[in-house]
Design an enzyme around this catalytic site. Structure first.
Site, PDB file in Angstrom:
ATOM      1  N   THR A   1     -34.922   9.435  -4.438  1.00 48.55           N
ATOM      2  CA  THR A   1     -33.943   8.367  -4.575  1.00 48.55           C
ATOM      3  C   THR A   1     -33.073   8.175  -3.336  1.00 48.55           C
ATOM      4  O   THR A   1     -32.908   7.057  -2.841  1.00 48.55           O
ATOM      5  CB  THR A   1     -33.053   8.631  -5.800  1.00 48.55           C
ATOM      6  OG1 THR A   1     -33.873   8.625  -6.972  1.00 48.55           O
ATOM      7  CG2 THR A   1     -31.972   7.570  -5.936  1.00 48.55           C
TER       8      THR A   1
ATOM      9  N   ARG B   1     -25.374   7.924  -5.148  1.00 48.33           N
ATOM     10  CA  ARG B   1     -26.138   7.730  -3.919  1.00 48.33           C
ATOM     11  C   ARG B   1     -26.782   6.347  -3.846  1.00 48.33           C
ATOM     12  O   ARG B   1     -26.963   5.789  -2.763  1.00 48.33           O
ATOM     13  CB  ARG B   1     -27.198   8.811  -3.770  1.00 48.33           C
ATOM     14  CG  ARG B   1     -28.156   8.964  -4.948  1.00 48.33           C
ATOM     15  CD  ARG B   1     -29.017  10.212  -4.773  1.00 48.33           C
ATOM     16  NE  ARG B   1     -29.958  10.454  -5.861  1.00 48.33           N
ATOM     17  CZ  ARG B   1     -29.685  11.180  -6.931  1.00 48.33           C
ATOM     18  NH1 ARG B   1     -28.481  11.710  -7.065  1.00 48.33           N
ATOM     19  NH2 ARG B   1     -30.598  11.378  -7.861  1.00 48.33           N
TER      20      ARG B   1
ATOM     21  N   HIS C   1     -39.119   9.720 -15.806  1.00 45.60           N
ATOM     22  CA  HIS C   1     -39.241  11.162 -15.619  1.00 45.60           C
ATOM     23  C   HIS C   1     -39.614  11.867 -16.916  1.00 45.60           C
ATOM     24  O   HIS C   1     -40.414  12.803 -16.922  1.00 45.60           O
ATOM     25  CB  HIS C   1     -37.920  11.743 -15.109  1.00 45.60           C
ATOM     26  CG  HIS C   1     -37.803  11.760 -13.619  1.00 45.60           C
ATOM     27  ND1 HIS C   1     -38.547  12.601 -12.823  1.00 45.60           N
ATOM     28  CD2 HIS C   1     -37.031  11.043 -12.772  1.00 45.60           C
ATOM     29  CE1 HIS C   1     -38.229  12.412 -11.560  1.00 45.60           C
ATOM     30  NE2 HIS C   1     -37.312  11.458 -11.490  1.00 45.60           N
TER      31      HIS C   1
END
Length: 524
Positions: free
Chosen positions: A78, A161, A283
């Site tokens: 990511t 982020r 995921h």
């Protein structure tokens, strides 16, 4: 210059001369909207194409679709993906080598945006986040530094982020979701208190409206639904791993557009929006699951809602949209096995435990591995030097042990990556251009395709196609719609936007402007 280094340099295509036609000069856009969908494989566009009726459909009909766009870095995670989008840089130059890494000077693990000199604003108190670890500029930074129009730059996501890295150093704000409180928060890097409109948005407690709501992800199965928890921390956390997380991001983006007047001033503004919930679902359940399928359809609707709002407030004829993803994902190994495909699981410990033992047997007692990030060991060079062990010999021996592990495809030592002494192909290139001398580990290992370290669910991170092939679609004024088959890279996004906006290309960019999609640009 080594053969590989020369090849990497010469592989970058030369920039074409560009001559805009006076008859096709475009009015400047009022808003640039960069959209990232976390873990959105390119084939999600094709597999579910007939079911898209909203924003993805609009992009595919009216946008410039670069169907062979890939990530050209490693690992495909990511933070690196989001740092690449608006900088055009690779980790070798950007310094963003992972979601987190081992800081040798501080002797601790840091994240791509952790910053102890700042504090969180809103949500759970603690150290804040900032873009200070990013070593290059972004499109937003160059827009700000151009001295034109006083643009506003805002980043939004569920992940810190993913909000911070694309919006850059000079962003007016970055906002992300606190999964403990259900609020959108920020950092004192940007301001000393949350803007009043953000506080008011949080006070509306939109997360609470999902309490007890059913997420039906498979209409064909009686078990194809899950009920959200009651109001509280469990609900806030569960929203992140559901389509309702994306819904909240879209609602917050609308609020930011309204309150900050983005695209509604005498300037070109930039809004970066990253939808993270697709990653959380993928995921756990894999790309072939009904949940992943439903997430794609709901993302299509969320984007349609956002575009409709922009139609009403800014006018989509004044908006340049760029859609992409930070990485793809490996199918579940169990699903691959059912399909008679290669693949499986090999825990990191199964590789590194024998390495630790072999190092002790060869070089004596001591902990020679001081940290592991992903499957990358950081060696204890102080101990190596104290024992007067030759560093090159130490690396070669360690690599020889790891190479013996089952399903390890390649091993790269620090010395090999620094010198570019690797086999010449796309996978090795991606590892080489991602090695940062100060921040990267000391041994990079690649598993065979479709093999992963995770003990459950699935993951991403490899330089293989299922992790690197991502959407890259542009739409808006000055963009020629169509299907573009020439190979492209995520690194091309930033220089393309910079060229369209007529600002400096970000400092670390290694991509090329995708001139072939630009109105009024010719190849000479």
């Amino acid at each position: 210059m080594t053969a590989v280094a020369f090849a990497l340099f010469t592989a970058i295509p030369p920039l074409q001369s560009q001559t805009p036609s006076p008859k096709t000069q475009q009015k400047k856009p009022r808003l640039v909207l960069m959209i990232a969908v976390d873990q959105f494989r390119y084939d999600y566009l094709t597999r579910f194409r007939s079911e898209y009726k909203g924003g993805l459909d609009r992009l595919l009909r009216n946008g410039a679709n670069h169907v062979n766009a890939n990530l050209e870095h490693y690992p495909t995670v990511t933070a690196i993906g989001h740092s690449t989008m608006m900088s055009g840089a690779t980790p070798q130059t950007s310094g963003i080598v992972g979601n987190e890494w081992w800081d040798r000077d501080a002797r601790k693990e840091v994240t791509s945006v952790s910053d102890e000199t700042t504090q969180l604003l809103g949500g759970t108190p603690g150290a804040g986040s900032s873009p200070r670890r990013l070593m290059v500029s972004t499109v937003g930074d160059e827009m700000k530094r151009s001295g034109r129009d006083k643009p506003k730059v805002v980043g939004i996501s569920m992940k810190d982020r993913s909000a911070i890295l694309p919006s850059g150093h000079m962003a007016d704000a970055a906002y992300w979701y606190d999964s403990k409180t259900g609020d959108f928060i920020s950092s004192t890097y940007y301001f000393q208190q949350l803007p009043e409109w953000v506080q008011a948005f949080n006070q509306r407690r939109l997360a609470d409206k999902y309490a007890g709501v059913e997420w039906r992800f498979d209409q064909k199965s009686p078990d194809g639904a899950v009920k959200m928890p009651d109001i509280g921390p469990k609900l806030s956390a569960a929203i992140y791993s559901s389509p309702f997380g994306n819904e909240m991001v879209e609602q917050f983006a609308e609020e930011a557009i309204q309150k900050e007047k983005l695209g509604q001033r005498d300037a070109t503004d930039l809004l970066t929006v990253s939808f993270s919930s697709n990653d959380a679902v993928g995921h756990s359940y894999g790309p072939d699951s009904p949940r992943a399928h439903d997430m794609c359809l709901r993302t299509d609707r969320d984007l349609g809602k956002l575009f409709a709002y922009l139609d009403r407030t800014v006018g989509m004829q004044n908006v340049i949209v760029a859609l992409t993803a930070d990485h793809g994902v490996d199918p579940l190994p169990e699903q691959l096995q059912q399909d008679h495909m290669p693949g499986g699981r090999i825990p990191t410990d199964a590789i590194l435990t024998p390495l630790r033992q072999a190092l002790k047997e060869r070089f004596g007692a001591g902990e020679f591995i001081e940290h592991v990030s992903y499957a990358t060991p950081y060696f204890n060079w102080k101990l190596v030097d104290e024992k007067k062990i030759d560093r090159a010999e130490f690396q070669r021996f360690a690599a020889s042990i790891v190479e013996r592990a089952p399903h390890v495809s390649r091993v790269f030592t620090r010395d090999q990556l620094l010198k570019g002494e690797v086999s010449f192909d796309k996978f090795s290139e991606r590892v080489v251009r991602s090695f940062n001398q100060r921040r990267s580990g000391d041994l990079e290992l690649l598993l065979d395709p479709y093999w992963i370290h995770s003990k459950s669910g699935t993951t991403h991170g490899t330089p293989y196609g299922y992790d690197t092939h991502i959407p890259l679609i542009f739409m808006g004024p000055g963009i020629k719609p169509g299907r573009y088959v020439r190979p492209a890279a995520l690194n091309d996004l930033a220089p393309s936007l910079a060229t369209i906006l007529d600002v400096e290309i970000p400092s670390g960019s290694v991509g090329r402007p995708l001139w072939e999609m630009m109105v009024g640009v010719m190849d000479h």
